[in-house]
Design an enzyme around this catalytic site. Structure first.
Site, PDB file in Angstrom:
ATOM      1  N   ASP A  14       0.901  11.390 -11.834  1.00  0.00           N
ATOM      2  CA  ASP A  14       0.011  10.246 -11.619  1.00  0.00           C
ATOM      3  C   ASP A  14      -1.299  10.384 -12.383  1.00  0.00           C
ATOM      4  O   ASP A  14      -1.809   9.427 -12.953  1.00  0.00           O
ATOM      5  CB  ASP A  14      -0.335  10.140 -10.125  1.00  0.00           C
ATOM      6  CG  ASP A  14       0.744   9.401  -9.383  1.00  0.00           C
ATOM      7  OD1 ASP A  14       1.804   9.152  -9.997  1.00  0.00           O
ATOM      8  OD2 ASP A  14       0.534   9.090  -8.197  1.00  0.00           O
ATOM      9  N   SER A  24      -3.633  -4.867  -6.687  1.00  0.00           N
ATOM     10  CA  SER A  24      -3.798  -3.419  -6.775  1.00  0.00           C
ATOM     11  C   SER A  24      -5.257  -3.088  -6.458  1.00  0.00           C
ATOM     12  O   SER A  24      -6.005  -3.970  -6.039  1.00  0.00           O
ATOM     13  CB  SER A  24      -3.425  -2.986  -8.185  1.00  0.00           C
ATOM     14  OG  SER A  24      -3.522  -1.604  -8.292  1.00  0.00           O
ATOM     15  N   LYS A  59      -5.865   6.735   1.663  1.00  0.00           N
ATOM     16  CA  LYS A  59      -4.999   6.078   0.680  1.00  0.00           C
ATOM     17  C   LYS A  59      -3.640   6.775   0.773  1.00  0.00           C
ATOM     18  O   LYS A  59      -3.451   7.881   0.264  1.00  0.00           O
ATOM     19  CB  LYS A  59      -5.593   6.183  -0.724  1.00  0.00           C
ATOM     20  CG  LYS A  59      -4.825   5.362  -1.729  1.00  0.00           C
ATOM     21  CD  LYS A  59      -5.593   5.273  -3.028  1.00  0.00           C
ATOM     22  CE  LYS A  59      -4.910   4.440  -4.084  1.00  0.00           C
ATOM     23  NZ  LYS A  59      -3.486   4.599  -4.229  1.00  0.00           N
TER      24      LYS A  59
HETATM   25  S1  IVH Z   1      -5.429  -1.999   0.436  1.00  0.00           S
HETATM   26  C1  IVH Z   1      -5.904  -5.716  -2.100  1.00  0.00           C
HETATM   27  N1  IVH Z   1      -5.294   0.222   1.846  1.00  0.00           N
HETATM   28  O1  IVH Z   1      -2.766   1.827  -2.887  1.00  0.00           O
HETATM   29  C2  IVH Z   1      -5.900  -4.376  -1.477  1.00  0.00           C
HETATM   30  N2  IVH Z   1      -3.975   0.057  -0.125  1.00  0.00           N
HETATM   31  O2  IVH Z   1      -3.684   1.712  -5.654  1.00  0.00           O
HETATM   32  C3  IVH Z   1      -4.557  -3.945  -1.155  1.00  0.00           C
HETATM   33  N3  IVH Z   1      -2.575   2.023  -0.536  1.00  0.00           N
HETATM   34  O3  IVH Z   1      -1.235  -1.201  -3.712  1.00  0.00           O
HETATM   35  C4  IVH Z   1      -4.442  -2.536  -0.885  1.00  0.00           C
HETATM   36  N4  IVH Z   1      -3.183   3.158   1.226  1.00  0.00           N
HETATM   37  O4  IVH Z   1       0.041   0.448  -2.142  1.00  0.00           O
HETATM   38  C5  IVH Z   1      -4.867  -0.443   0.751  1.00  0.00           C
HETATM   39  N5  IVH Z   1      -5.247   2.079   3.213  1.00  0.00           N
HETATM   40  C6  IVH Z   1      -4.817   1.426   2.125  1.00  0.00           C
HETATM   41  C7  IVH Z   1      -3.867   1.992   1.245  1.00  0.00           C
HETATM   42  C8  IVH Z   1      -3.478   1.273   0.120  1.00  0.00           C
HETATM   43  C9  IVH Z   1      -2.409   3.141   0.163  1.00  0.00           C
HETATM   44  C10 IVH Z   1      -1.882   1.699  -1.811  1.00  0.00           C
HETATM   45  C11 IVH Z   1      -1.322   0.317  -1.870  1.00  0.00           C
HETATM   46  C12 IVH Z   1      -2.028  -0.309  -3.036  1.00  0.00           C
HETATM   47  C13 IVH Z   1      -2.371   0.887  -3.851  1.00  0.00           C
HETATM   48  C14 IVH Z   1      -3.476   0.616  -4.839  1.00  0.00           C
END
Ligand code: IVH
Length: 728
Positions: free
Chosen positions: A82, A131, A166
């Site tokens: 990544d 994203s 995350k």
């Molecule tokens: S919010 C518009 N919250 O990270 C915002 N994403 O790199 C939508 N992800 O596509 C995402 N943990 O798959 C959000 N607590 C979290 C998250 C999270 C993992 C992932 C998700 C997103 C990606 C972006």
């Protein structure tokens, strides 16, 4: 906690003692105090070349990014780590930043990656699944905070943040109609995803019906992930059946979800955390994100217990640093922290870019996977003759340290991983865990690179044959005179858990042995300053240090001496039982196997192994030479403390004021108790200090195991009883 001048701290690269005041969102852990650890930050490396070369470079980067996107999203078989992917994106974005006229809407920097595959039917998302922009260090997080404040103008100072982990999995959209689960879709390219309803239906933590208070239409977004325990189990099964191992939990979550046969998905123990609301009809109106999450939780959606509302950026920094340092205490993988603006009206005001919302940012942790060159595979010979293959790597900085070598365990592991000298390999180093070669980057393999074969000859000068017994995983050198085995036995004799001879490093042993100055451990005690003076890099001080350390080791307790002999099956616990019962090495030597087996905690296997060892002339001879050198055979440390904790198991987590970690464990053991590393139903109590491990604490709460603070621990040590009311 005040508002510190964050920028100044950043400038001096020392972020100290910022505590985040943690109000748990949902009933969960108590507020945690943060430590002062700081980690190196990774900064993008932007090249400055001629315009035409920049243009060419951008084209190459774009086509590489598209190829990696397909490998990642469509095939679930990424070829690069990544962090390396992110570096490519950032390099492309930097070139585009310098030449805005080169930006096209279809550039991989502008689009949410991923494309719906042909295997599953397509689902159009009613609202795009976006994203997140990344912050690679605290400076970039601060810059995001500044942009948010500027964007909100007068209201900037009222902004509140919600920090979430995350989760390293894959985004999912779940649709419910009249309270029932009707559809699940992957993110795809953000506009169109794949219909994985049947697969998601097999995931236990995804609610299938929501009860009478559900709105008529509800779309919930979240992350599907594979818990570490499930991942380990899956890879054990893969290994047992001789199949390739999955690289990491995220890839295997993606692969497991996108199975044509949903029963396979069901067997993979996937889980989900929900973090966002999508389309709704008939749902209450919410003013902020926290309210939304609390409502989702009330409907049965799993909401991560570590989510925290925070009011200032200093606390957000502290949250990020805390989880960067403690990520491995979780039962699932995270690759960063997502910081979101709490107030929904403010989110509206800030808006979105073509790819990501401006009201959220992903703070990414330094990578724990990197690629490097596998220069060679060599075999090391252990003290029992086991031949262990290990990777000689082009040194790479990963997971907080530089990795140059890494064990490959045994012949089958090399075959399953199919790594070959000359390959580019993915190296993973997660926290304190031993670095590991995960697998090759096949696209980088030079044509015709030959497979690696386990050697059939021991690399030592005797060059005996290496043998692998039927049904065994290990290959061994069975030549008793093998000098490599002998050296390994001497190194083991002097190691920390055995006679603890400081300054007797591996290189010293090799030199001494090559010069014929030592043939076994007992010879160490005949070394003189004269004999040592010919060693490379050995001055007067080093010689004195080593001789003093060898002399000091003569007084080691019997337990250490017995361990140092390196008798098969005889570990420290068994040695302790023998020492307690017999009190001297002579008494152990004199006892017949049946008497040894009669000792509490000793079985026939250990007893016979010990008997056999002492029956051999070479071993007897070495023991006698140890005796004549003055090594004590009868030092037994008995605890004169009351055995208040006999039969009790006390787990310690976090740091205590009055005890070091080892000190606390010794205090428990000295009173007859055990101090295991994990919490179970049988645990008497969990002692919680500063910055406890989240999983231990949660487990104790789940199992109803009493939780003690330091005062409670002292009371328990003294009396063997739990305090009247254990603070929870
Ligand atoms: S919010 C518009 N919250 O990270 C915002 N994403 O790199 C939508 N992800 O596509 C995402 N943990 O798959 C959000 N607590 C979290 C998250 C999270 C993992 C992932 C998700 C997103 C990606 C972006």
């Amino acid at each position: 906690m005040g508002t510190r001048p964050i920028r100044r701290q950043l400038a001096s690269a020392q972020i100290v003692e910022i505590a985040f005041e943690a109000r748990p969102l949902l009933p969960s852990l108590a507020a945690q105090r943060l430590g002062t650890e700081n980690q190196p930050v990774i900064l993008g490396d932007v090249s400055t070349s001629e315009v035409s070369t920049q243009r060419q470079r951008l084209d190459i980067l774009r086509s590489e990014l598209r190829r990696h996107n397909d490998l990642y999203y469509l095939d679930s078989t990424p070829e690069i780590a990544d962090a390396d992917y992110d570096a490519l994106v950032r390099e492309a974005a930097a070139i585009e930043g310098a030449h805005p006229d080169w930006i096209t809407p279809d550039s991989p920097t502008q689009k949410v990656s991923g494309t719906a595959s042909a295997t599953f039917s397509a689902v159009a998302h009613r609202a795009p699944m976006m994203s997140l922009d990344n912050a690679m260090d605290l400076n970039e997080l601060q810059a995001w905070g500044d942009r948010v404040a500027r964007g909100l103008g007068l209201f900037g100072s009222d902004a509140r943040y919600v920090c979430e982990l995350k989760i390293d999995g894959l985004a999912i959209s779940l649709r419910y109609e009249n309270g029932y689960f009707v559809q699940a879709a992957t993110r795809g390219d953000g506009k169109v995803g794949e219909d994985v309803t049947a697969n998601v239906a097999t995931i236990d933590t995804v609610p299938k019906s929501l009860g009478p208070h559900a709105p008529s239409v509800l779309e919930v977004r979240g992350e599907i992930y594979m818990p570490l325990a499930a991942f380990d189990e899956l890879n054990k099964r893969q290994s047992a059946s001789g199949n390739r191992l999955y690289v990491n939990p995220r890839n295997s979550a993606a692969g497991s979800l996108r199975q044509k046969d949903a029963t396979i998905t069901g067997s993979r123990q996937l889980a989900m955390w929900s973090y966002q609301l999508g389309e709704t009809v008939g749902a209450p109106e919410f003013a902020d994100h926290l309210e939304t999450l609390t409502w989702l939780s009330s409907l049965g959606f799993p909401i991560n217990p570590e989510i925290r509302p925070l009011t200032d950026l200093a606390s957000v920094f502290a949250y990020c640093q805390h989880w960067q340092n403690h990520r491995h205490e979780l039962e699932y993988e995270i690759d960063g922290v997502v910081v979101k603006l709490d107030q929904l009206a403010m989110r509206e005001q800030l808006g979105v870019t073509s790819k990501a919302p401006k009201w959220a940012i992903a703070f990414k942790f330094p990578p724990e996977e990197k690629t490097t060159k596998l220069n060679d595979i060599l075999v090391s010979i252990g003290r029992t003759g086991r031949a262990t293959p290990f990777a000689v790597l082009e040194p790479v900085f990963v997971g907080g340290s530089t990795v140059g070598m890494s064990t490959l365990h045994n012949q089958d592991q090399v075959r399953i991983k199919d790594v070959r000298p000359g390959d580019t390999v993915i190296v993973r180093k997660a926290g304190d865990v031993i670095p590991e070669v995960v697998g090759p980057v096949l696209s980088e393999r030079p044509a015709g690179l030959p497979e690696w074969h386990f050697p059939t000859i021991c690399p030592c000068p005797v060059a005996s044959t290496l043998v692998r017994m039927e049904g065994e995983a290990d290959t061994r050198c069975v030549e008793s005179t093998c000098p490599f085995q002998r050296d390994a036995r001497i190194i083991y004799f002097g190691s920390r858990g055995a006679m603890d001879i400081e300054f007797l490093g591996e290189q010293t042993v090799y030199q001494l042995s090559e010069k014929g100055l030592i043939n076994d451990a007992a010879d160490l005690y005949s070394l003189t300053a004269d004999m040592l003076s010919g060693l490379e890099k050995y001055g007067e001080i080093s010689i004195m240090n080593l001789l003093t350390a060898i002399e000091a080791s003569k007084q080691r307790p019997l337990v250490k001496l017995m361990v140092a002999l390196g008798i098969k099956h005889l570990g420290p616990a068994a040695a302790e039982s023998f020492a307690d019962t017999f009190g001297s090495l002579d008494a152990v030597m004199a006892a017949p196997a049946e008497a040894l087996a009669g000792v509490d905690g000793i079985g026939m296997v250990i007893a016979e192994s010990v008997s056999r060892w002492f029956a051999q002339d070479v071993n007897r001879d070495m023991v006698e030479r140890l005796r004549s050198a003055g090594v004590r055979f009868d030092v037994v440390e008995r605890s004169n403390l009351a055995p208040t904790l006999l039969g009790k198991a006390v787990v310690v987590t976090g740091s205590l004021e009055g005890f070091s970690r080892e000190g606390a464990e010794e205090a428990i053991k000295a009173r007859g108790g055990k101090s295991p590393g994990s919490v179970s139903k049988k645990t008497t109590a969990v002692v919680v200090g500063n910055e406890p491990g989240a999983s231990k604490l949660t487990k104790a709460q789940d199992l109803g195991v009493p939780i003690l603070d330091e005062a409670g621990f002292v009371h328990l040590l003294e009396t063997g009883a739990l305090p009247e009311i254990a603070p929870q």
